[in-house]
Structures are given as structure tokens and as C-alpha cells.
Scaffold this motif. Structure first.
Motif, PDB file in Angstrom:
ATOM      1  N   ARG A 139       5.917 135.981  79.631  1.00 43.79           N
ATOM      2  CA  ARG A 139       7.232 134.996  79.454  1.00 43.79           C
ATOM      3  C   ARG A 139       8.300 134.999  79.873  1.00 43.79           C
ATOM      4  O   ARG A 139       8.943 134.278  80.723  1.00 43.79           O
ATOM      5  CB  ARG A 139       7.075 135.175  78.062  1.00 43.79           C
ATOM      6  N   MET A 140       9.200 136.539  80.351  1.00 45.34           N
ATOM      7  CA  MET A 140       9.729 137.134  80.378  1.00 45.34           C
ATOM      8  C   MET A 140       9.339 136.910  82.644  1.00 45.34           C
ATOM      9  O   MET A 140      10.866 136.572  83.053  1.00 45.34           O
ATOM     10  CB  MET A 140      10.818 138.237  80.524  1.00 45.34           C
TER      11      MET A 140
ATOM     12  N   ASN B  82      14.866 130.835  70.654  1.00 44.31           N
ATOM     13  CA  ASN B  82      15.374 132.166  71.808  1.00 44.31           C
ATOM     14  C   ASN B  82      14.261 132.196  71.212  1.00 44.31           C
ATOM     15  O   ASN B  82      13.458 132.874  72.624  1.00 44.31           O
ATOM     16  CB  ASN B  82      16.248 132.014  71.958  1.00 44.31           C
ATOM     17  N   ALA B  83      14.279 132.754  71.294  1.00 46.42           N
ATOM     18  CA  ALA B  83      13.907 134.508  70.446  1.00 46.42           C
ATOM     19  C   ALA B  83      11.746 133.677  69.665  1.00 46.42           C
ATOM     20  O   ALA B  83      11.194 134.050  71.389  1.00 46.42           O
ATOM     21  CB  ALA B  83      13.776 135.327  68.545  1.00 46.42           C
ATOM     22  N   VAL B  84      11.761 132.769  70.369  1.00 45.70           N
ATOM     23  CA  VAL B  84      10.465 132.021  69.525  1.00 45.70           C
ATOM     24  C   VAL B  84       9.878 131.571  70.588  1.00 45.70           C
ATOM     25  O   VAL B  84       8.764 132.285  71.552  1.00 45.70           O
ATOM     26  CB  VAL B  84       9.735 130.691  68.748  1.00 45.70           C
ATOM     27  N   GLN B  85      11.186 131.063  71.813  1.00 44.86           N
ATOM     28  CA  GLN B  85      10.269 131.064  73.305  1.00 44.86           C
ATOM     29  C   GLN B  85      10.020 132.179  73.651  1.00 44.86           C
ATOM     30  O   GLN B  85       9.021 131.991  75.309  1.00 44.86           O
ATOM     31  CB  GLN B  85      11.571 130.112  73.554  1.00 44.86           C
TER      32      GLN B  85
ATOM     33  N   ASP C 172       3.110 125.079  75.192  1.00 45.38           N
ATOM     34  CA  ASP C 172       4.589 125.737  75.650  1.00 45.38           C
ATOM     35  C   ASP C 172       4.162 127.171  76.636  1.00 45.38           C
ATOM     36  O   ASP C 172       2.705 127.179  76.832  1.00 45.38           O
ATOM     37  CB  ASP C 172       4.782 126.415  74.485  1.00 45.38           C
ATOM     38  N   TRP C 173       5.141 127.042  77.804  1.00 39.43           N
ATOM     39  CA  TRP C 173       5.393 128.202  78.610  1.00 39.43           C
ATOM     40  C   TRP C 173       4.501 129.268  78.649  1.00 39.43           C
ATOM     41  O   TRP C 173       3.795 129.388  79.563  1.00 39.43           O
ATOM     42  CB  TRP C 173       6.501 128.045  78.881  1.00 39.43           C
ATOM     43  N   ALA C 174       4.647 129.695  76.942  1.00 43.16           N
ATOM     44  CA  ALA C 174       3.620 131.409  77.251  1.00 43.16           C
ATOM     45  C   ALA C 174       2.094 131.028  76.987  1.00 43.16           C
ATOM     46  O   ALA C 174       1.734 131.500  77.775  1.00 43.16           O
ATOM     47  CB  ALA C 174       4.381 131.153  76.229  1.00 43.16           C
TER      48      ALA C 174
END
Lengths: 325, 557
Positions: free
Chosen positions: A36-37, A283-286, B418-420
Motif C-alpha cells: 500500500r505504501m 489515514n490508518a485505514v487507508q 480502494d487503492w489497496a
């Protein structure tokens, strides 16, 4: 006492269920924090660094039950780990540096909305068909049904940008050192007005209507007629006889509201760039930041359960029927 | 009976809140507005910059943190050299010169004399060697790097194979002071709350969750270029808040995406506000999963590419801020590398519905009576385009593409979780197509390696972090290894030309447009900004060129 112990047992089970869910939910989400990062950083991160990062952040492939045992152990020893999205800052530090602002904003808004809303509800029901009763509820419901984001942006634009009455961002003027001086407290207060006001505006209608409706039901009870027949002062009947009994649902809502304050008013914090935990949760969820997500959920869960437990205890005092059961 | 206690308390709270509210409204009259043009005030003012994706700051200046605080790698730590994509030139920084060995297996940097760390200690070659040791240990990467040897004021990097892309890779890494970092027991987990660096603004001041200030490095090696008193970073939980601050004139530099910038930003103060979006970002591609039919057919890829109207894509999807791609696949970052012949005789990145139809007919995907095409097994020619839900600009790009495809009888459905979830699909190869960024480096090596080198292709099911479309070409491999082994830039350009010809032949993916590098500024308080006429840097606040802006700006007199 037995009632309270029974409730306590119930809350403990609820707590266990919610922390278990808290453990499972993020792990069911697709993807993992490191990729994700990587996606977020787009071309700024090297693919070769991913394995190292994964190791560094402790994103592990151990069996679920082992992770679960570790997780439970950490919760009861107060170790919430290190935030992934704010690595290497510990989760407790991320939360504790911001939760104060969230509590201030949410708490102020909740108290104002509940107190003013309930008082208006009491008055509206008491003077049924009067000016307050016929004019206010539709107006408040109308405002309350606005999308919050839109309302907040509108208030920000009108009172902050165009009129310049209130500051438009943050919890206090940048560069000011936090201190217990009138200057600083006044500054914090000024920064609090717009965000708190918008929350109050959208939530006050609910409080008022709820109180009004239970008050109307209470007003038709025989003991009210009896009190009137005895010739008691109307103000005394309204507050002591009717409102006291009609308060019960509001007390419950207040307890619930108190618990949810901890989670932060996410949209408010986004619009007003308020440095609270609500935006951090998003933010944490994303970012699939499990430790931070879990730390925040845990704090929220604990606060909601605790607030409910306190409401239960308060009920014992307020409502004799609970005691006799 | 007395009045219930809770009720009395509630009444008192209400009363005190009302008084409080009155006090507060009285207080707000003196909230000062920034943005004066007074010379004395400008000289002591902080350069104010918003950070739109961090709602709050944590006092952590560790450059190894994945979401590192702003300015750590721009203003606190510096690198040996700086590549400026806006002009295509390289600026010597902590190193004054460098030389690659004849065999391409090493490069030697000569360090600048008289550079000091902000704590007064001298900057030495050992710091450079140590930084790479630490970087390799904590973050990995640099697999080609064998040894780093420090000798006097020279540092030599030796590779385990001829590897020319290394120059910018090692040259642009932030250098850390050995005397500080070697004393830390756990360098990757240290908050580094009081950083020591060689950069122009290193001294952390008034740190709060919502803002912090960096003041002048007292020992900077170019003291004449520290003309601003300091840098102030503001935290914002999203673009909206940061855009409002920019529109309101509260910040000097606005590096975030501002929709309709002419109207929302520039028009408020035409004299002082400007924006510049050079096409130096990564190439944004529409990547087709080439492990699936029919995307494994080059004719289909080219036909689909021809069906896309890139003018519409950039105009509608990117508000006209991006530049359409050509057949070299290279973004504006590589302007000097482009093969003119390939660019001028471009076919498959031009909008040509008729040709697209012909190619699809020829490839064996006939149009039915209803105007829709079918796959070879008779099923409708349908697939998905995945984009992360939060990227509203790319979502409209995907929607424009879907409309364009309908004109040639192909049905594309835009899917936006979502992007994830999207990226998880890209990584394992479980997707049809998606809008994807690409590698962006000073040299085009990595772009071609990750778009068509077989080394980056992983089988479906195995995770990969580049080459999501899983395309490999052995002819490109040979050219890529020649490129890596070549130290001479003019010879590298010949090879890059051949790589572009090959790219043009095989169309590994569908390039869409050069990503713009967002940036806008307000010169009420500070002057000397980079512009299209003076492209000494881009207006990005997160790239290596940022330090060039910080050392050029000066307060308006």
C-alpha cells in the motif's frame, strides 16, 4: 449490586468480542501495508526496498493464532506496537499527542448540543404548538440533514474566509507555545468556534426532537395531571415531574455520544485541519496501518463500553424500575 | 426534596458555555492575517509550505521512516549531486565532480571542501561510506553495489557488474553524519528528534502536531544562500484545506493539486501568483495484463491504444494540465533522450478509430450486428479497468477511455475499489487492466527495464512490484544490458534510441500522458521562484531539486 456485576460481565464479553474483531478485520482487508505504501509513494520507492521494509515493520506471515496470542498479550500489557504509517513512532504516542484536541472538540460540541437541544425539546413539548415547537424543529431538522461536509465548508467559507471572524484551520495559531495563559486559551477557543458550531448545528435537531417526543408522552401521564390539579408551579412540573422522567433516553444517547467522541469527528478534522485522531484513523485505514488502527479502535471500544457502563450505573439511580428488576 | 444534582450541573454548564462563547467571539477580532509586503517583516518571515497528506506531524526526523516528515530529505540532509528534470542538467552538490571508470564498474566522487554538519563537525568521506552501509542494512536495495571506499576527500563506489544507472542512484541519496548515527543503538527506530545535517535549514523549532519550523543551519557551507529566516510546514488532512490556505494567501508555496487553478488561485492576486506544471512526472500508462488473451496480442494493444483519444483524456481527465504521450513511451522527464524518428512517425498513440477497427478486425475480433466485438470464443469483448477510488483524476481518465473504447465496439468497465485492493490485484497479476504510474529516474533505463525487461517479469500469482502488466521481450533485454554497461552518455543515447524502436514495435503497454509536476507559488513575500523561463528546479517540494529553490529564494525588499 448484582445488577451492576451482571452488566460488568456483559461488558467484559463485549470487550473481548470487539478486540477479537479488531484483530481480524484489518487482516481480512486485501493487500498489505507495505505494498500500500509502495503504491502511494508511486515511483519514489525502490521495489528492492520492499522486502527490507516488510521485515522492518514486522508485517509477518506467522499463523493467525500465534499473532492472536501476541496481540492479546500486548493489549493487556499496554503495548500497542509501532505505527506503520508514522513509523517508528509508537502507536500510544501518536494517539496521545492528538486525542486531547479530539476530546476537546467532540466533548464541547456534544455538551453544547445535548444541553441546548434538550432544553429546547423540553420547552417545545411544554408549550406544544407554541413558537418554539412549530418553528424550530423543521429548521433544525433541515440544517441537520445537510451533508456535514457541505455545511462545514460553507461555514468555513462564510465566517472564516469572507467575513474573517474566525480562524480557518488548526487548533491554535501556528507558532504559539501551548501554555495556560489567557492569550492561549482564548486562541484555542477562537479556533474551536467554527468546528464545534457546525457539529452542534447538525446534531442539535436530533436531541431536541428526541426530548420533545418523550416529553409529550410523559406530559399525558396521570401524575402530571395530578400535579397540575394540586396547583404546583408549571416550571416545577415541567422540570421536576416531566423532564426528569423524559430524560432517560437522552442520558443513554449522551453516554453513547461520549464514547464516540473518542473516535473523533473525522470530517470536521479534515475540513478544519484540526489536529485530532479522526483523520489519523482514516489515514490508518487507508495505509493499512494495523497497529494504529487497532490502537484507535481499542481506545474507541473501551471508551464506548466505559461510557455505557457509567450510564448503566446512572440508570440505577435515575430509574427505580432498574433497581427492582 | 432538592433539585437533582445532574440538572443543576447541566444548567451551570449551559450558563458558563454561553458566557464562554461570548468571550470567544470577542477574542477573534485580533486574529492576524499573514501576507504583508513589508520588507522588514519579510526578512524575518518563515517560508510557509502546506503538507496536504499529513493531518498531523510527529517529531520524527528519521529519513528511514517510510512516511518521512517533510523537508528531511530536502532541507536537512543533502546528496552528492542533484538532477534537475526541468532542464535535464545535473548540479554538483556535496560532491564537486565525479568520474565513472572505463569499464563501467565503478564511479568516484570528489567531495566539496569546507562542508560542515550543523553541529560544527566536518563532513568527511567516511560519512558517505557509512550512509550507504546503513542504507543497505536498513532499507536494502543497491544490490549492484559491492564496496564503498573513502579515501581523503574521494569516495569510490565499486559495482559487481558494469552499471551506469548507479550514478544518479547513489548520487541522490541523502548523506547522514556518521558521528551521530553510529552512536545510536537502533538507528532505524530512532526518532532523530534533533537532526544534524548539512542542509540549509536544520534547526527544529516550535514543533507541534499542526505545524513546525526549521531554522537556519548555523554552519551551512553556502551561508550567502540562506536568505530566508526559516521554513514553516503546516499540516493538512487533505487537498481541500491546503488549497483553501493557498487561495487565502496564507502559504507561499502550494505544491499540491489545485483544481481549476487559474480561477481558484491565480485570479485572486494575478500580480503575485503563478503556477507551473512541467511534464516531468512519471509516464502514466494504461497497463494491460499481457498474460491474458487478447492482451498478449500486440495488434490488440496497438488497436486499443489507437482507440484512446489522448487529447480528451488530458483535457477532461487531467484538466488540460498533462501532455499526451507519444510512441517512445517516454515522459517529459526524458525529453533529451527521445528518438526523433520514432516520435515523428508515431502511429499507435494517435487517435485513429478507423485504423483501430481495421486492426481489431484483422486480429480476429469481429464486430457483431449490434456493433459490439466478441472474443475468439464468442464471448463479448469485455474487460475491467481498475483504478483506486481516491484518485479522482485518474478515475475520469479511465472513464474517458471506456467511452473511447465503446466507439470501436469494446466494452470496458471502470472498477474503483480502494487503492489497496487495486494494487493487490496488480501485484499478483489478478487484473485485466489498470491506470498505473511508471518508474521515473534521471536515465530512462529503469523505465524500459520495468516496462519490457524480462528480468522484471514474474509469473502470475507471484508478487511483483513493477511490470504489473507482465511483459518481457528478449530483444529489449540485450539492449538493456548494453545500456547498463555503457558509461558514455552519447553511446547510451544510441542504445536508448534502439530501445525506443523496440518499444514502438512491441507496444508493451499503452502510454497515456506525462504526469505533471504540480506547483504554484505566491511571491508576495519571497522572490526568485523557478518558472518555465528559468527552470533551475521544478516547483515540487519533495524532490531533490527542492533544496535549489530553498537556497535561491529571498525575501522581497
Amino acid at each position: 449490586m448484582r445488577f451492576i456485576l451482571r452488566r460488568l460481565g456483559f461488558y467484559l464479553i463485549a470487550f473481548w468480542a470487539s478486540i477479537t474483531l479488531n484483530f481480524m478485520l484489518p487482516r481480512f482487508m486485501p493487500g498489505d501495508p507495505v505494498s500500500r505504501m509502495f503504491a502511494r509513494s508511486q515511483d519514489r520507492m525502490q521495489p528492492e526496498q520492499i522486502e527490507a521494509l516488510r521485515k522492518l515493520l514486522g508485517v509477518d506471515d506467522r499463523p493467525m493464532w500465534e499473532q492472536y496470542i501476541d496481540y492479546m498479550h500486548n493489549i493487556f500489557t499496554g503495548q500497542m506496537g509501532v505505527s506503520i504509517s508514522r513509523f517508528p513512532t509508537p502507536v500510544t504516542e501518536v494517539i496521545s499527542s492528538q486525542i486531547g484536541w479530539t476530546l476537546l472538540l467532540g466533548g464541547t460540541a456534544l455538551v453544547i448540543a445535548a444541553v441546548v437541544g434538550n432544553l429546547l425539546g423540553i420547552l417545545a413539548a411544554w408549550r406544544r404548538g407554541g413558537a418554539i415547537d412549530s418553528a424550530l424543529p423543521p429548521v433544525l431538522v433541515f440544517i441537520g440533514s445537510f451533508p456535514y461536509f457541505w455545511l462545514a465548508m460553507g461555514a468555513l467559507y462564510l465566517f472564516g474566509v469572507v467575513l474573517g471572524w474566525f480562524p480557518i484551520r488548526h487548533a491554535f495559531t501556528d507558532g504559539l507555545e501551548p501554555a495556560f495563559t489567557w492569550e492561549f486559551i482564548g486562541d484555542v477557543g477562537a479556533h474551536l468556534v467554527l468546528p464545534a458550531l457546525t457539529i452542534v448545528l447538525v446534531s442539535i435537531g436530533g436531541w431536541m426532537l428526541g426530548m420533545r417526543n418523550t416529553m409529550i408522552a410523559t406530559n399525558s401521564e396521570d401524575y402530571i395531571t395530578m400535579a397540575e390539579a394540586k396547583g404546583l408551579r408549571p416550571g416545577r412540573i415541567m422540570l421536576r415531574y416531566a423532564a426528569r422522567n423524559a430524560m432517560l433516553p437522552s442520558v443513554t444517547s449522551f453516554g453513547m455520544g461520549l464514547g464516540f467522541v473518542v473516535g473523533g469527528a473525522l470530517l470536521t478534522e479534515v475540513v478544519f485541519a484540526y489536529p485530532g485522531v479522526g483523520y489519523q484513523l482514516l489515514n490508518a485505514v487507508q495505509g493499512l496501518d494495523y497497529p494504529l488502527m487497532q490502537g484507535l479502535f481499542l481506545t474507541i471500544t473501551a471508551a464506548v463500553l466505559l461510557a455505557n457502563f457509567l450510564v448503566d450505573i446512572l440508570y440505577v439511580r435515575l430509574d427505580p424500575r432498574v433497581r427492582s428488576n | 426534596m432538592t433539585q437533582p444534582r445532574y440538572f443543576r450541573a447541566a444548567r451551570m454548564t449551559a450558563a458558563s458555555l454561553a458566557v464562554g462563547a461570548m468571550l470567544l467571539t470577542g477574542c477573534t477580532a485580533n486574529v492576524a492575517k499573514t501576507g504583508t509586503s513589508d520588507a522588514g517583516a519579510n526578512a524575518s518571515a518563515f517560508l510557509t509550505i502546506p503538507r496536504e497528506d499529513m493531518g498531523t506531524f510527529v517529531q520524527n526526523f528519521n529519513p528511514f521512516a517510510p512516511t518521512v516528515n517533510p523537508m528531511v530529505q530536502q532541507s536537512i540532509y543533502e546528496s552528492l549531486l542533484i538532477f534537475n528534470p526541468a532542464k535535464g542538467d545535473t548540479v554538483p552538490w556535496l560532491a564537486t565532480e565525479w568520474k565513472a571508470a572505463e569499464d563501467g564498474k565503478s564511479v568516484t566522487f570528489t567531495l566539496r571542501d569546507g562542508v560542515k554538519w550543523s553541529d560544527g563537525q566536518p563532513f568527511v568521506a567516511d560519512d558517505v561510506a557509512y550512509t550507504f552501509e546503513l542504507q543497505k542494512k536498513i532499507k536494502g536495495g543497491f544490490e549492484y553495489l559491492d564496496t564503498v571506499t573513502a579515501e581523503g576527500n574521494k569516495v569510490t563506489f565499486t559495482f559487481n557488474k558494469p552499471w551506469s544507472p548507479a550514478l544518479y542512484d547513489v548520487g541522490q541519496l541523502s548523506i547522514l553524519p556518521k558521528h551521530i548515527w553510529s552512536a545510536l543503538p537502533d538507528p532505524e527506530k530512532d526518532a532523530n528528534a534533533k537532526p544534524v545535517g548539512t542542509g540549509p535549514y536544520t534547526e527544529v523549532d516550535t514543533f507541534q502536531a499542526q505545524s513546525f519550523v526549521l531554522k537556519k543551519n548555523p554552519n551551512y557551507w553556502q551561508p550567502g544562500k540562506q536568505k530566508i529566516a526559516g521554513i514553516k510546514m503546516l499540516a493538512f488532512a487533505g487537498n481541500d484545506g491546503a488549497n483553501l490556505a493557498a487561495a487565502n494567501g496564507d502559504v507561499d508555496w502550494a505544491p499540491q493539486y489545485i483544481p481549476n487553478i487559474e480561477k481558484t488561485f491565480v485570479s485572486k492576486d494575478k500580480e503575485h501568483r503563478q503556477y507551473w506544471f512541467p511534464a516531468t512526472g512519471a509516464m502514466i500508462n494504461w497497463q494491460l495484463n499481457t498474460t491474458k488473451a487478447p492482451f498478449n496480442d500486440v495488434d490488440v494493444r496497438k488497436a486499443l491504444s489507437m482507440a484512446v483519444d489522448r487529447d480528451q483524456v488530458t483535457k477532461i481527465g487531467m484538466s488540460g494540465y498533462a501532455k499526451p504521450a507519444d510512441c517512445t513511451g517516454l515522459s517529459g522527464n526524458y525529453e533529451t533522450w527521445k528518438n526523433a524518428a520514432v516520435k515523428d512517425n508515431c502511429t499507435w498513440t494517435n487517435h485513429d478509430v478507423q485504423k483501430a477497427n481495421e486492426l481489431l478486425d484483422k486480429a480476429g475480433y469481429p464486430k457483431g450486428a449490434d456493433g459490439k466485438r466478441t472474443f475468439k470464443d464468442g464471448k463479448p469483448f469485455e474487460f475491467k479497468i481498475s483504478v483506486g477510488a481516491t484518485s479522482s483524476d485518474w478515475l475520469s481518465v479511465a472513464n474517458v477511455i471506456a467511452q473511447n473504447l465503446a466507439e470501436v465496439g469494446v466494452t470496458a468497465k471502470v472498477e474503483s475499489p480502494d487503492w489497496a485492493a487495486v494494487v493487490a490485484g496488480y501485484e499478483t497479476g489478478d487484473f485485466d487492466s489498470g491506470i498505473v504510474w511508471s518508474a521515473n529516474d534521471p536515465s530512462p533505463y529503469k523505465y524500459f527495464n520495468t516496462s519490457m525487461g524480462t528480468a522484471t517479469v514474474k509469473p502470475v500469482g507471484t508478487k511483483t512490484f513493477d511490470n504489473y502488466h507482465r511483459f518481457g521481450d528478449t530483444k529489449a533485454d540485450a539492449l538493456l544490458s548494453d545500456f547498463a554497461a555503457e558509461a558514455d552518455e552519447s553511446k547510451q543515447k544510441d542504445i536508448a534510441n534502439k530501445l525506443q524502436e523496440e518499444y514502438n514495435d512491441v507496444a508493451p503497454l499503452v502510454p497515456l500522458f506525462s504526469g505533471p509536476e504540480w506547483g504554484a507559488f505566491n511571491d508576495t513575500r519571497f522572490t526568485g521562484w523557478p518558472t518555465e523561463d528559468n527552470p533551475y528546479a521544478t516547483l515540487s517540494v519533495r524532490s531533490p531539486t527542492t533544496v535549489l529553490v530553498l537556497t535561491t529564494l529571498e525575501p522581497r525588499k
